[in-house]
Design a protein around this motif. Structure first.
Motif, PDB file in Angstrom:
ATOM      1  N   PRO A  68      -1.270  -1.878  -1.284  1.00 27.99           N
ATOM      2  CA  PRO A  68      -0.827  -2.326  -2.608  1.00 27.99           C
ATOM      3  C   PRO A  68       0.665  -2.066  -2.790  1.00 27.99           C
ATOM      4  O   PRO A  68       1.142  -0.951  -2.522  1.00 27.99           O
ATOM      5  CB  PRO A  68      -1.657  -1.471  -3.572  1.00 27.99           C
ATOM      6  CG  PRO A  68      -2.848  -1.056  -2.781  1.00 27.99           C
ATOM      7  CD  PRO A  68      -2.353  -0.886  -1.363  1.00 27.99           C
ATOM      8  N   PRO A  69       1.438  -3.061  -3.203  1.00 24.90           N
ATOM      9  CA  PRO A  69       2.897  -2.891  -3.344  1.00 24.90           C
ATOM     10  C   PRO A  69       3.303  -1.721  -4.233  1.00 24.90           C
ATOM     11  O   PRO A  69       4.344  -1.100  -3.991  1.00 24.90           O
ATOM     12  CB  PRO A  69       3.337  -4.235  -3.963  1.00 24.90           C
ATOM     13  CG  PRO A  69       2.310  -5.215  -3.483  1.00 24.90           C
ATOM     14  CD  PRO A  69       1.018  -4.443  -3.469  1.00 24.90           C
ATOM     15  N   THR A  70       2.473  -1.404  -5.228  1.00 23.60           N
ATOM     16  CA  THR A  70       2.818  -0.320  -6.156  1.00 23.60           C
ATOM     17  C   THR A  70       2.787   1.054  -5.483  1.00 23.60           C
ATOM     18  O   THR A  70       3.467   1.979  -5.934  1.00 23.60           O
ATOM     19  CB  THR A  70       1.861  -0.309  -7.358  1.00 23.60           C
ATOM     20  OG1 THR A  70       0.515  -0.273  -6.874  1.00 23.60           O
ATOM     21  CG2 THR A  70       2.059  -1.546  -8.214  1.00 23.60           C
ATOM     22  N   THR A  71       2.012   1.192  -4.406  1.00 27.11           N
ATOM     23  CA  THR A  71       1.828   2.522  -3.810  1.00 27.11           C
ATOM     24  C   THR A  71       2.986   2.961  -2.921  1.00 27.11           C
ATOM     25  O   THR A  71       3.070   4.138  -2.569  1.00 27.11           O
ATOM     26  CB  THR A  71       0.528   2.572  -2.969  1.00 27.11           C
ATOM     27  OG1 THR A  71       0.628   1.634  -1.882  1.00 27.11           O
ATOM     28  CG2 THR A  71      -0.677   2.231  -3.821  1.00 27.11           C
ATOM     29  N   ILE A  72       3.881   2.053  -2.565  1.00 31.56           N
ATOM     30  CA  ILE A  72       4.992   2.469  -1.696  1.00 31.56           C
ATOM     31  C   ILE A  72       6.118   3.125  -2.489  1.00 31.56           C
ATOM     32  O   ILE A  72       7.107   3.578  -1.910  1.00 31.56           O
ATOM     33  CB  ILE A  72       5.532   1.302  -0.846  1.00 31.56           C
ATOM     34  CG1 ILE A  72       6.143   0.199  -1.709  1.00 31.56           C
ATOM     35  CG2 ILE A  72       4.453   0.758   0.059  1.00 31.56           C
ATOM     36  CD1 ILE A  72       6.826  -0.890  -0.894  1.00 31.56           C
ATOM     37  N   THR A  73       5.940   3.199  -3.802  1.00 29.48           N
ATOM     38  CA  THR A  73       6.919   3.920  -4.634  1.00 29.48           C
ATOM     39  C   THR A  73       6.924   5.405  -4.296  1.00 29.48           C
ATOM     40  O   THR A  73       7.977   6.047  -4.303  1.00 29.48           O
ATOM     41  CB  THR A  73       6.601   3.725  -6.128  1.00 29.48           C
ATOM     42  OG1 THR A  73       6.670   2.331  -6.443  1.00 29.48           O
ATOM     43  CG2 THR A  73       7.589   4.473  -7.005  1.00 29.48           C
ATOM     44  N   ASN A  74       5.741   5.966  -3.989  1.00 28.18           N
ATOM     45  CA  ASN A  74       5.651   7.406  -3.698  1.00 28.18           C
ATOM     46  C   ASN A  74       6.464   7.817  -2.475  1.00 28.18           C
ATOM     47  O   ASN A  74       7.280   8.738  -2.567  1.00 28.18           O
ATOM     48  CB  ASN A  74       4.185   7.824  -3.550  1.00 28.18           C
ATOM     49  CG  ASN A  74       3.443   7.802  -4.871  1.00 28.18           C
ATOM     50  OD1 ASN A  74       4.052   7.968  -5.928  1.00 28.18           O
ATOM     51  ND2 ASN A  74       2.138   7.599  -4.831  1.00 28.18           N
ATOM     52  N   PRO A  75       6.280   7.169  -1.314  1.00 29.24           N
ATOM     53  CA  PRO A  75       7.129   7.551  -0.178  1.00 29.24           C
ATOM     54  C   PRO A  75       8.607   7.272  -0.431  1.00 29.24           C
ATOM     55  O   PRO A  75       9.477   8.022   0.028  1.00 29.24           O
ATOM     56  CB  PRO A  75       6.589   6.703   0.981  1.00 29.24           C
ATOM     57  CG  PRO A  75       5.786   5.624   0.358  1.00 29.24           C
ATOM     58  CD  PRO A  75       5.250   6.198  -0.905  1.00 29.24           C
ATOM     59  N   PRO A  83      -3.543 -11.806  16.508  1.00 29.93           N
ATOM     60  CA  PRO A  83      -2.217 -12.279  16.067  1.00 29.93           C
ATOM     61  C   PRO A  83      -2.063 -12.223  14.551  1.00 29.93           C
ATOM     62  O   PRO A  83      -0.951 -12.233  14.033  1.00 29.93           O
ATOM     63  CB  PRO A  83      -2.165 -13.718  16.580  1.00 29.93           C
ATOM     64  CG  PRO A  83      -3.602 -14.118  16.734  1.00 29.93           C
ATOM     65  CD  PRO A  83      -4.324 -12.873  17.139  1.00 29.93           C
ATOM     66  N   ASN A  84      -3.197 -12.158  13.847  1.00 30.74           N
ATOM     67  CA  ASN A  84      -3.161 -12.068  12.384  1.00 30.74           C
ATOM     68  C   ASN A  84      -3.165 -10.624  11.887  1.00 30.74           C
ATOM     69  O   ASN A  84      -3.374 -10.375  10.699  1.00 30.74           O
ATOM     70  CB  ASN A  84      -4.348 -12.816  11.777  1.00 30.74           C
ATOM     71  CG  ASN A  84      -4.254 -14.314  11.994  1.00 30.74           C
ATOM     72  OD1 ASN A  84      -3.188 -14.898  11.836  1.00 30.74           O
ATOM     73  ND2 ASN A  84      -5.356 -14.937  12.373  1.00 30.74           N
ATOM     74  N   GLN A  85      -2.951  -9.697  12.807  1.00 32.28           N
ATOM     75  CA  GLN A  85      -2.881  -8.287  12.417  1.00 32.28           C
ATOM     76  C   GLN A  85      -1.709  -8.070  11.474  1.00 32.28           C
ATOM     77  O   GLN A  85      -0.592  -8.520  11.712  1.00 32.28           O
ATOM     78  CB  GLN A  85      -2.722  -7.403  13.656  1.00 32.28           C
ATOM     79  CG  GLN A  85      -2.385  -5.948  13.375  1.00 32.28           C
ATOM     80  CD  GLN A  85      -3.447  -5.238  12.558  1.00 32.28           C
ATOM     81  OE1 GLN A  85      -4.638  -5.377  12.832  1.00 32.28           O
ATOM     82  NE2 GLN A  85      -3.042  -4.487  11.546  1.00 32.28           N
ATOM     83  N   LEU A  86      -1.977  -7.355  10.367  1.00 28.28           N
ATOM     84  CA  LEU A  86      -0.923  -7.023   9.418  1.00 28.28           C
ATOM     85  C   LEU A  86       0.127  -6.129  10.079  1.00 28.28           C
ATOM     86  O   LEU A  86      -0.214  -5.232  10.853  1.00 28.28           O
ATOM     87  CB  LEU A  86      -1.506  -6.295   8.204  1.00 28.28           C
ATOM     88  CG  LEU A  86      -2.353  -7.119   7.233  1.00 28.28           C
ATOM     89  CD1 LEU A  86      -3.124  -6.200   6.287  1.00 28.28           C
ATOM     90  CD2 LEU A  86      -1.469  -8.074   6.439  1.00 28.28           C
ATOM     91  N   VAL A  87       1.384  -6.364   9.755  1.00 27.93           N
ATOM     92  CA  VAL A  87       2.463  -5.517  10.264  1.00 27.93           C
ATOM     93  C   VAL A  87       2.371  -4.137   9.622  1.00 27.93           C
ATOM     94  O   VAL A  87       2.556  -3.114  10.288  1.00 27.93           O
ATOM     95  CB  VAL A  87       3.835  -6.157   9.992  1.00 27.93           C
ATOM     96  CG1 VAL A  87       4.965  -5.228  10.446  1.00 27.93           C
ATOM     97  CG2 VAL A  87       3.943  -7.506  10.702  1.00 27.93           C
ATOM     98  N   PHE A  88       2.036  -4.104   8.334  1.00 34.34           N
ATOM     99  CA  PHE A  88       1.872  -2.843   7.604  1.00 34.34           C
ATOM    100  C   PHE A  88       0.498  -2.841   6.946  1.00 34.34           C
ATOM    101  O   PHE A  88       0.215  -3.712   6.110  1.00 34.34           O
ATOM    102  CB  PHE A  88       2.960  -2.691   6.539  1.00 34.34           C
ATOM    103  CG  PHE A  88       4.360  -2.822   7.086  1.00 34.34           C
ATOM    104  CD1 PHE A  88       4.947  -1.784   7.801  1.00 34.34           C
ATOM    105  CD2 PHE A  88       5.093  -3.986   6.900  1.00 34.34           C
ATOM    106  CE1 PHE A  88       6.238  -1.902   8.311  1.00 34.34           C
ATOM    107  CE2 PHE A  88       6.376  -4.120   7.393  1.00 34.34           C
ATOM    108  CZ  PHE A  88       6.950  -3.074   8.114  1.00 34.34           C
ATOM    109  N   SER A  89      -0.338  -1.891   7.313  1.00 35.86           N
ATOM    110  CA  SER A  89      -1.682  -1.842   6.747  1.00 35.86           C
ATOM    111  C   SER A  89      -2.032  -0.416   6.352  1.00 35.86           C
ATOM    112  O   SER A  89      -1.396   0.548   6.802  1.00 35.86           O
ATOM    113  CB  SER A  89      -2.710  -2.378   7.746  1.00 35.86           C
ATOM    114  OG  SER A  89      -2.666  -1.635   8.954  1.00 35.86           O
ATOM    115  N   ASN A  90      -3.078  -0.282   5.533  1.00 37.54           N
ATOM    116  CA  ASN A  90      -3.512   1.051   5.107  1.00 37.54           C
ATOM    117  C   ASN A  90      -4.490   1.636   6.135  1.00 37.54           C
ATOM    118  O   ASN A  90      -4.710   1.049   7.209  1.00 37.54           O
ATOM    119  CB  ASN A  90      -4.126   0.997   3.704  1.00 37.54           C
ATOM    120  CG  ASN A  90      -5.367   0.118   3.645  1.00 37.54           C
ATOM    121  OD1 ASN A  90      -5.987  -0.209   4.661  1.00 37.54           O
ATOM    122  ND2 ASN A  90      -5.759  -0.282   2.446  1.00 37.54           N
TER     123      ASN A  90
END
Length: 229
Positions: A149-156, A135-142
């Motif tokens: 890292p929040p900074t990396t979603i700038t590329n997509p 239940p603690n699985q991240l909704v969005f994971s690498n």
């Protein structure tokens, strides 16, 4: 002596001018184009993430900290009780203010898209040997099933903007987009404040209720309709 010579022009005017000349949000049609391109050409995970940001108003660091037990599909609610911070590594933390700790309401289509992503994510994680049932699985994971890292979603984000030939906005601009379109759609300011998690309603009024060009065109008609003579 000119009585106006000592008058100081408020800084707010310059801030307003800056707000008008640096639009960091999309119109309804632009957002539709953005998401349609993202769904067809980007990883499904990022399409779902950007859809969620644009249809909830949450901050990217809040969305990337979400676990599946934060989402109540029956009540169409998401509990925001954590956020990601850089220290310099990526870590989870409590929201930055008391008001940031909140419940946001989500539309049925976005919930359906999230549910589709949950099923697809389970398959991907199981193939990689991760426990997808927690239940603690991240909704969005690498790829290592860890925080993105929040900074990396700038590329997509930039790939989608370039591919769909849209004006450039930042990832945070999707939060601006939500607020602007919500205001355009008639959402009450107090509701918008609660959804965005602002502690000061003036922040909501000053920053997030930018008026789109589409709204400006209707200004005269709205006035005439109200005054009615």
């Amino acid at each position: 002596m000119d009585p106006t010579s000592s008058v100081i022009i408020p800084k707010a005017s310059r801030q307003f001018d800056k707000l008008q000349t640096s639009r960091n949000y999309y119109t309804k049609d632009e957002l539709k184009t953005f998401l349609e391109y993202a769904e067809k050409h980007e990883k499904y995970k990022f399409y779902v993430l950007f859809r969620l940001l644009a249809f909830s108003g949450m901050r990217k660091s809040e969305a990337l900290a979400l676990t599946w037990n934060n989402i109540n599909f029956d009540k169409a609610q998401i509990t925001i009780n954590k956020t990601l911070i850089l220290t310099p590594k990526v870590e989870v933390s409590t929201p930055k203010t008391k008001n940031s700790n909140r419940i946001v309401f989500i539309d049925k289509k976005t919930l359906s898209i999230l549910n589709e992503w949950r099923l697809e994510q389970k398959k991907e994680l199981l193939q990689k040997g991760f426990n997808a049932l927690s239940p603690n699985q991240l909704v969005f994971s690498n790829k290592n099933n860890d925080y993105i890292p929040p900074t990396t979603i700038t590329n997509p984000m930039n790939r989608i903007i370039k591919g769909s030939n849209l004006p450039h906005i930042t990832v945070h601009g999707l939060r601006h987009t939500y607020a602007t379109l919500a205001a355009q759609g008639g959402m009450a300011v107090k509701q918008l404040q609660a959804q965005l998690g602002h502690s000061d309603i003036q922040t909501t009024l000053n920053i997030y209720t930018s008026i789109t060009d589409e709204q400006r065109k209707e200004t005269a008609n709205q006035y005439t309709s109200f005054v009615n003579f």
